[in-house]
Structure formats: structure tokens, C-alpha cells
Scaffold this active site. Structure first.
Site, PDB file in Angstrom:
ATOM      1  N   HIS A  78      -7.676  -3.328 -20.415  1.00 12.57           N
ATOM      2  CA  HIS A  78      -7.933  -2.731 -19.099  1.00 12.57           C
ATOM      3  C   HIS A  78      -8.741  -1.441 -19.193  1.00 12.57           C
ATOM      4  O   HIS A  78      -9.291  -0.974 -18.197  1.00 12.57           O
ATOM      5  CB  HIS A  78      -6.583  -2.449 -18.423  1.00 12.57           C
ATOM      6  CG  HIS A  78      -6.631  -2.428 -16.930  1.00 12.57           C
ATOM      7  ND1 HIS A  78      -7.739  -2.020 -16.220  1.00 12.57           N
ATOM      8  CD2 HIS A  78      -5.702  -2.774 -16.003  1.00 12.57           C
ATOM      9  CE1 HIS A  78      -7.481  -2.106 -14.925  1.00 12.57           C
ATOM     10  NE2 HIS A  78      -6.256  -2.564 -14.765  1.00 12.57           N
ATOM     11  N   LEU A  90      -4.754  -9.525  12.074  1.00 12.72           N
ATOM     12  CA  LEU A  90      -4.034  -8.757  11.064  1.00 12.72           C
ATOM     13  C   LEU A  90      -4.819  -8.810   9.757  1.00 12.72           C
ATOM     14  O   LEU A  90      -5.190  -9.896   9.309  1.00 12.72           O
ATOM     15  CB  LEU A  90      -2.643  -9.362  10.833  1.00 12.72           C
ATOM     16  CG  LEU A  90      -1.714  -9.443  12.054  1.00 12.72           C
ATOM     17  CD1 LEU A  90      -0.444 -10.201  11.698  1.00 12.72           C
ATOM     18  CD2 LEU A  90      -1.371  -8.055  12.588  1.00 12.72           C
ATOM     19  N   HIS A  91      -5.074  -7.665   9.144  1.00 17.93           N
ATOM     20  CA  HIS A  91      -5.825  -7.665   7.886  1.00 17.93           C
ATOM     21  C   HIS A  91      -4.975  -8.355   6.818  1.00 17.93           C
ATOM     22  O   HIS A  91      -3.825  -7.966   6.589  1.00 17.93           O
ATOM     23  CB  HIS A  91      -6.149  -6.237   7.462  1.00 17.93           C
ATOM     24  CG  HIS A  91      -7.140  -6.178   6.345  1.00 17.93           C
ATOM     25  ND1 HIS A  91      -6.827  -6.615   5.067  1.00 17.93           N
ATOM     26  CD2 HIS A  91      -8.431  -5.764   6.292  1.00 17.93           C
ATOM     27  CE1 HIS A  91      -7.886  -6.455   4.288  1.00 17.93           C
ATOM     28  NE2 HIS A  91      -8.871  -5.940   5.004  1.00 17.93           N
ATOM     29  N   PRO A  92      -5.528  -9.391   6.130  1.00 14.93           N
ATOM     30  CA  PRO A  92      -4.692 -10.170   5.206  1.00 14.93           C
ATOM     31  C   PRO A  92      -4.109  -9.370   4.038  1.00 14.93           C
ATOM     32  O   PRO A  92      -2.991  -9.626   3.609  1.00 14.93           O
ATOM     33  CB  PRO A  92      -5.628 -11.277   4.701  1.00 14.93           C
ATOM     34  CG  PRO A  92      -7.007 -10.845   5.064  1.00 14.93           C
ATOM     35  CD  PRO A  92      -6.884  -9.931   6.239  1.00 14.93           C
TER      36      PRO A  92
END
Length: 623
Positions: free
Chosen positions: A338, A425-427
Site C-alpha cells: 500500500h 440517495l448517494h450510494p
């Protein structure tokens, strides 16, 4: 042997390359610098974020600490930070890399890497024994095509509207490796674009504790899948008919300082060992040949996700930016360090590869001709008893920690983005709030939550912390657990939580978050040799998630068929990663089995229940 270049070019392009006029890295010099937010704003947002975790008395005490900080040492540190930022296009970049990744001493392969399954099993490549090598040659070829597009700067620039985003992390996908250090690791990247000069063109293949390398370009041309298949078959046969190798790769799964010392010792044994290590470090990617066959269906990703993250440590190089993992039943995954990049880089290449496999029905439709290509070279390390003991110790600690990890990955298929959007609604917010409700129901208290926000509008921008456990979210969770609250009130509280979440996410992406700012102030104090300010030692700082103490570590993996996972940030926490499609949400959740109070399976099931409850609120709570 005769070679016609047109044959080579048409294979390389093969109408798959979505060509673009713009060059991948052309906007890097014109991106805005990362701003330093206002101290007053950051502290105001911080105070708001601790409210869900404090009683009146605790909050009052923290409020006093914050005011004292703002009018005293905080202002001085802020001025020093502004000074530092003047000379840099990204004041955070080096600090973040060191603090979040390179200074960390715990084993990084398990605790820092992200991993996940490839989506090909959902269409043309369901699990099937006997397909590992042939499919492997095709998936490898598509990955190498992407590498060539990147070298030619033909990977399209990511944009929001017409605004270009930072693409620097894409330089770290290939030929990049973390090198362990006694107190701090470093990152080596050997990748160059074509205009910058030569770039390594070999890959490393790990199989049964042995390491092989071979060039993927032969006489100026990328190898075809039949040619790659010949190389993979040679390695596979050799490893399956001869004794296993020592498994040097397992050392990369060790605690960082231990690995650094083991590496130094390995090099002191024989200078050839260093040459071999450098070949692995500079390779385009590591191709891992696993003997296991994980179970997987389009609804249940648990086993393959687990195997990608905690599979055989002798066939992946934990420090490599890209391990492409091939399992015995013809399914695939990846594991990535990462430190050099965030998951969206891997999401991008994974989607490109998956789309091309899909478009070609999982087959190679080109020439079957195989040129006379040199066989792969085995890297044989000089080892002694001490090295073999180090390897055994590394394997033992890795397998012990891996066996403590609970990994659950399921698809919720009742509905997806289509329905949430229909309800306006924002997912992403939808899933975050469902998770808040699930945690509240499971644990009876709010869960401090880290959601990744991206700051790629800015030069070398990576991420900011978006704290999803807002006061509005908690009030809504409480109302959902209170039978006396009307549906209308529950709906209103939910919509307030949506509004708040969306605003915070927008602020974070615009460089107006506060967690990285507070980190900068703390690091300035340390650099100046000043005592740690009280703001950072106040119990509410860590109780609300500060200093890497979030019980929910979450991220949206994207809106494509790509899924990933990492371990929890704290022992009594969860890793919660998800992707969003029109007709489903796919969730992967991790927890530590040795923590008696956490249960990843229960949290996922309660999140799925919350999805239904939220949609029901929207459809039945008529005004």
C-alpha cells in the site's frame, strides 16, 4: 528467425488500447499545490467529530484543550507548517509516506497490503481445474498491454468533469518495490515512460518456494499468450517435478526490522544474492503460482478474498507493488504493497484487464505461433542454516497471524445503485450510514469510522480521512432503535445524516479535511523537539479515532467489478471495503478472531438488513 514488426504491433494494440490524444502524465506540472486548511476551521471540525464519543463533561474538557491549543502552541505550529508548505507542492507527501507506511515496523504483508479477487470468475472464467496456466498467460498478456500503454502515456487521465486528477501513483504500479530498513523502509521505483528512457522488461514468477525471471519483450516485441504459456508451463512443470525451493519470499512477511536484518545477512552470504534481490525488486510484477483452489461464486467471495490476502507466503513478495496471483482452479487475485499507491490504481488496471478478457470471451484469438525464446532463468539463492531458520520463523509468525483473521465477503443482490439513485440517495453515503446503523445495533454504541476521501485534485494528492460517525448519523441510529420515534422523524434524521456526510466528503476532497492537518501540526512539534501538545494526549483524541484508532476502517473500492480488502486498523475493529454496481453492493469485511466482541459475519448481515430498512424508510415514510 524472421520477425515482421507489423505482426507485433497489431498484437500489441489489438484494437484494445483505448487511444487518447492526452498523455497520462501531461498535467502533473500544472496541478494545484496541496493547501493547508485554516487552523480555526480544522479545530472546529475536529471538535464536532468528537461529540458522538463524549459526555458533557468530557466534551467541555476537550473544548478547553482545543481553545488553549488554538490560542497558544497550535497557532505557532500552524505558522511553521505554512512556512514549510511554501517551499513544497505537497507539504504532506513525504510525512504521510513515512508515518503511514515506511516507519511502521509491524509485518506489512498482512497488516498494510491490500488484496482482492479478480472478477473474471463472474463471466467467462468460472473456477475450473486445469485452466491455471492457459488463463494465466492471457491475463498476464493483458496486464503487459496495460504496462505498454502506461509507458507510452496512453492510459487516459482521470478527470472529474474537465478537471484532471493527479496520476503520479500510476508510476508506482510496475517495477516498484519497498526495501526494508532497520528503522525506516524505502521505495525503489525502476519504471520509466518511453520518453524517459529504458525500463525493466522482465517479470518474476514465484512457484513452490522458487523464483524465476524472464523478459516479456523478445526482439522488440511483447510476447504473445502462447509464448507466455510456454514460459509458465516450463516453470510449473519444473517446480512440480523437483523439490520445493527455500521460499525466500516468506521473509517479506516478517516484522520490518527483522526482515531488514535477514536481508542484510542474506546479501553478506553471497553478492549474487543481492543481484537476485534486485531482479525481483525491479521486475514489472510478481506472478504468483498458488497450488490452492479457493471456492468462489458471484455471491460469495469470502474464500478467494481470504486466499488473496493471506495465501502462501513463499509465493508472494510482500514488498512488491503488484503481485498477480494465480490459483490452481483458474481464478485470480492480487496483493499489493500500500505504500507506493492507493487502491484506485489497481482498480483501474483490474477493470481494464477484466473488460478485455470479457470482450475476447476469455480466449486468445491471435496467432498460436511461438518464437524461439530463451527459457526462464531461475534465481538460486545461497542460503545457510540461519537463513532457513529465518524463513521458518517468518512463515510461523505469518501463518499464526493469518489464522486469526476472519474474512467475510458477500454480494447484496436485492438492489444496488439504481434504486438508491432513484430515491436521490448517494450510494456511497447509503452504505456508510447502513454500516453506522449495523455497528450501533451490534455494539450498542457509535463506531468511530475512517472513510477514505481522495485528494487527487492536488499535486501528488492521495487521501484524507473522512469521519463518517457524525452526530447526525448517531442521532439517526438512536431514532432507529427507539420504537417511539415515528417513521417520518426517522426519515428526516436519516436525510440530515446524508446531507452532513455528503458535505464532509466534499470538503475532504477539496483539501478542507482536518486529520492530515492535525498530523502535520503534531509532526512539526516533534521535528522542533517540542513536547506533544495536550490535544493529542487527550483521551477523546484516540477515542474518536485520532492517531489511527478508528474501529471502522472503510473505503469505497469503486463502481466497477473490482473488490479488495485490508485488515482492521485496531484489534477491536473492522476493515470494511465495498464496491457499488447498478444491481448490487459487494462488501468485504475483516475482524480479528481473538477479539471476543467483533464478528465480521454479523456486521455484514446487519449492514444488509440496514440497506432494507433505509429503503423502506424512503418508500413508506410519506410526508
Amino acid at each position: 528467425m524472421e520477425l515482421q514488426f507489423p505482426y507485433c504491433d497489431c498484437i500489441m494494440e489489438n484494437q484494445l488500447a483505448k487511444s487518447t490524444e492526452e498523455r497520462t502524465f501531461q498535467y502533473q506540472d500544472t496541478l494545484p499545490s496541496l493547501p493547508v486548511p485554516s487552523l480555526e476551521e480544522s479545530l472546529k471540525k475536529y471538535l464536532e467529530s468528537v461529540k458522538p464519543f463524549a459526555n458533557e463533561e468530557e466534551y467541555k474538557k476537550t473544548d478547553e484543550i482545543v481553545q488553549k491549543f488554538q490560542n497558544g502552541i497550535g497557532e505557532k505550529l500552524h505558522q511553521k507548517l505554512l512556512e514549510k508548505a511554501k517551499g513544497k507542492r505537497n507539504w504532506l507527501e513525504e510525512w504521510w509516506l513515512n508515518v503511514a507506511y515506511l516507519d511502521v515496523r509491524i509485518p506489512s504483508q498482512l497488516n498494510v497490503n491490500f488484496a482482492g479477487p479478480a472478477a473474471h470468475f463472474e463471466h467467462y472464467w468460472p473456477p475450473k481445474e486445469g485452466t491455471q496456466l492457459e488463463r494465466g498467460s492471457i491475463i498476464l498478456w493483458h496486464n503487459l498491454n496495460y504496462w505498454q500503454l502506461l509507458r507510452k502515456e496512453k492510459v487516459p487521465v482521470h478527470k472529474v468533469g474537465n478537471t484532471p486528477l493527479d496520476m503520479n501513483q500510476f508510476r508506482m504500479l510496475f517495477s516498484t518495490c519497498k526495501i526494508p530498513g532497520i528503522t525506516r523502509d524505502s521505495i525503489m521505483s525502476y519504471f520509466r515512460t518511453e520518453s524517459e528512457g529504458r525500463s525493466p522488461n522482465h517479470i518474476a514468477v514465484l512457484c513452490r518456494g522458487r523464483v524465476f525471471v524472464f523478459d516479456v519483450i523478445h526482439e522488440g516485441c511483447l510476447m504473445t499468450p502462447p509464448e507466455l504459456l510456454r514460459q509458465l508451463t516450463y516453470i510449473h512443470k519444473k517446480c512440480h517435478s523437483e523439490p520445493d525451493g527455500p521460499g525466500i519470499a516468506a521473509l517479506t512477511s516478517e516484522e520490518r526490522t527483522r526482515w531488514a536484518k535477514a536481508r542484510e545477512y542474506l546479501i553478506s552470504l553471497d553478492p549474487e544474492n543481492l543481484i537476485s534481490l534486485e531482479k525481483i525488486q525491479s521486475s514489472l510484477l510478481v506472478y504468483s503460482i498458488e497450488d490452492s483452489s479457493p471456492y468462489v461464486t458471484p455471491e460469495d467471495y469470502s474464500q478467494i478474498t481470504a486466499m488473496a490476502l493471506i495465501g502462501d507466503p513463499t509465493v508472494r513478495w510482500g514488498d512488491k507493488s503488484y503481485n498477480l496471483i494465480s490459483f490452481s482452479n483458474g481464478v485470480f487475485g492480487s496483493s499489493c504493497d500500500h505504500a507506493p499507491f492507493d487502491a484506485m490504481v489497481l482498480v483501474n488496471i483490474s477493470y481494464y484487464v477484466d473488460e478485455n478478457i470479457f470482450e475476447n470471451e476469455g480466449r486468445w484469438k491471435g496467432s498460436e505461433k511461438v518464437r524461439d525464446i530463451p527459457l526462464p532463468e531461475e534465481l538460486v539463492f545461497t542460503v545457510d542454516e540461519k537463513v532457513l531458520n529465518d524463513i521458518n520463523q517468518a512463515k510461523a509468525q505469518y501463518l499464526k497471524e493469518a489464522s486469526d483473521l476472519q474474512i467475510v465477503a458477500h454480494a447484496f443482490t436485492s438492489f444496488g445503485k439504481k434504486l438508491t439513485k432513484k430515491q436521490q440517495l448517494h450510494p456511497d453515503t447509503f452504505i456508510q450510514l447502513a454500516l453506522q446503523l449495523a455497528y450501533y445495533r451490534l455494539h450498542g454504541r457509535p463506531g468511530c469510522c475512517y472513510e477514505t476521501a481522495m485528494t487527487r485534485y492536488f499535486y501528488h494528492g492521495r487521501t484524507e480521512t473522512m469521519r463518517s460517525c457524525t452526530l447526525e448519523a448517531v442521532r439517526w441510529c438512536q431514532s432507529m432503535q427507539d420504537p417511539s420515534t415515528s417513521l417520518h422523524e426517522q426519515q428526516q434524521k436519516m436525510l440530515q445524516a446524508f446531507t452532513k456526510h455528503n458535505k464532509l466528503m466534499k470538503d475532504c476532497s477539496a483539501g478542507k479535511g482536518f486529520d492530515r492537518h492535525l498530523l502535520g501540526l503534531l509532526l512539526i512539534a516533534k521535528e522542533e523537539g517540542l513536547p506533544v501538545p495536550e490535544l493529542f494526549t487527550d483521551p477523546l483524541f484516540s477515542k474518536s479515532g485520532g492517531g489511527g484508532n478508528f474501529v471502522l476502517s472503510t473505503s469505497l473500492v469503486g463502481y466497477l467489478r473490482v473488490q479488495g480488502v485490508v485488515v482492521p486498523m485496531v484489534h477491536n475493529g473492522y476493515g470494511f471495503f465495498y464496491h457499488i454496481r447498478d444491481d448490487r453492493f459487494v462488501v468485504a469485511c475483516t475482524a480479528w478472531k481473538s477479539c471476543p466482541e467483533t464478528d465480521a459475519e454479523k456486521l455484514v448481515q446487519l449492514t444488509f438488513h440496514a440497506f432494507h430498512d433505509m429503503i423502506q424508510l424512503m418508500t413508506t415514510a410519506h410526508l
